[in-house]
Design an enzyme around this catalytic site. Structure first.
Site, PDB file in Angstrom:
ATOM      1  N   TYR A  86      41.461  70.639   1.846  1.00 16.67           N
ATOM      2  CA  TYR A  86      41.599  71.179   3.194  1.00 16.67           C
ATOM      3  C   TYR A  86      40.729  70.467   4.218  1.00 16.67           C
ATOM      4  CZ  TYR A  86      44.247  74.796   0.883  1.00 16.67           C
ATOM      5  OH  TYR A  86      45.192  75.455   0.144  1.00 16.67           O
ATOM      6  N   PHE A 141      38.512  81.808  -5.246  1.00 14.45           N
ATOM      7  CA  PHE A 141      39.125  82.104  -3.955  1.00 14.45           C
ATOM      8  C   PHE A 141      40.616  82.394  -4.076  1.00 14.45           C
ATOM      9  CE2 PHE A 141      39.092  77.481  -4.379  1.00 14.45           C
ATOM     10  CZ  PHE A 141      40.434  77.170  -4.171  1.00 14.45           C
ATOM     11  N   ASP A 142      41.230  82.055  -5.213  1.00 12.67           N
ATOM     12  CA  ASP A 142      42.657  82.319  -5.385  1.00 12.67           C
ATOM     13  C   ASP A 142      43.018  82.225  -6.858  1.00 12.67           C
ATOM     14  OD1 ASP A 142      45.296  82.858  -4.746  1.00 12.67           O
ATOM     15  OD2 ASP A 142      45.741  80.860  -3.989  1.00 12.67           O
ATOM     16  N   ILE A 182      48.442  70.922  -1.518  1.00  9.51           N
ATOM     17  CA  ILE A 182      47.433  69.936  -1.117  1.00  9.51           C
ATOM     18  C   ILE A 182      47.630  68.622  -1.887  1.00  9.51           C
ATOM     19  CG2 ILE A 182      45.737  71.670  -0.391  1.00  9.51           C
ATOM     20  CD1 ILE A 182      44.304  71.273  -3.072  1.00  9.51           C
ATOM     21  N   PHE A 207      40.391  73.520  -9.690  1.00  4.07           N
ATOM     22  CA  PHE A 207      41.547  74.307 -10.125  1.00  4.07           C
ATOM     23  C   PHE A 207      41.752  74.127 -11.621  1.00  4.07           C
ATOM     24  CE2 PHE A 207      42.574  73.675  -5.657  1.00  4.07           C
ATOM     25  CZ  PHE A 207      43.060  74.922  -5.292  1.00  4.07           C
ATOM     26  N   TYR A 210      47.453  79.197 -12.017  1.00  2.00           N
ATOM     27  CA  TYR A 210      46.220  78.510 -11.631  1.00  2.00           C
ATOM     28  C   TYR A 210      45.119  79.500 -11.248  1.00  2.00           C
ATOM     29  CZ  TYR A 210      47.430  79.693  -6.841  1.00  2.00           C
ATOM     30  OH  TYR A 210      47.726  80.386  -5.699  1.00  2.00           O
TER      31      TYR A 210
END
Length: 184
Positions: free
Chosen positions: A137, A91-92, A111, A154, A80
């Protein structure tokens, strides 16, 4: 003989031509602004926290090639990339770490937006999930990278179903979400 100066219509010297020129210039400015705004359509805002999840299919697997689909209870492995909807900042990413991520679907390890958005997925399928904060979040965020109330995007590829549960979880995905599966 060729005139030394072009005809006056190119200079917008007469009163009717000045109006036409002004409207033409105004039209071009509006058109250019629309193109600039189109390229930055998400910049500066997040979706409402209670907006529905958006699920898009980037790489659909044909039914004849999909032997098993993800279901609640499966241990799955994905790659991902996560970005902020507001500004596109990454961010990731499991890809940049070169390490696929695995978890139990429906086990509360990820999540809620992932729990819903990765149901009924085939190995090799790629999806784009746009997840409002309520399914991510929330109003707390995950500082420093994910601000409070953040909408997340994502792009996820299902690599493998490591431990199938044997359940058929079609009933868990409601009609509204299923109706929003779209091609990119």
């Amino acid at each position: 003989p060729i005139p030394k100066t072009p005809p006056s219509i190119f200079y917008c010297t007469s009163m009717p031509m000045k109006s036409i020129c002004a409207y033409s210039i105004l039209f071009l400015i509006i058109l250019l602004n629309c193109k600039i705004v189109e390229g930055k359509q998400n910049e500066g805002y997040d979706l409402d926290s209670d907006a529905p999840i958006r699920i898009g299919v980037k790489n659909r697997i044909k039914a004849k090639d999909c032997k098993v689909k993800t279901a609640k209870g499966d241990r799955i492995e994905v790659h991902y990339v996560g970005t902020l909807y507001k500004n596109g900042k990454e961010f990731d990413s499991s890809i940049s770490r070169d390490a696929a991520f695995n978890f139990h679907l429906g086990g509360g390890e990820v999540i809620p937006g992932w729990e819903r958005g990765l149901q009924n997925m085939c190995i090799g399928e790629k999806r784009k999930l746009t997840i409002p904060s309520e399914l991510a979040y929330g109003e707390v965020g995950s500082p420093p990278d994910i601000h409070p109330g953040a909408t997340l995007v994502f792009e996820i590829e299902l690599i493998d179903i490591l431990d199938p549960s044997g359940e058929d979880d079609d009933a868990e995905t409601d009609y509204y979400e299923r109706s929003h599966f779209t091609e990119f």
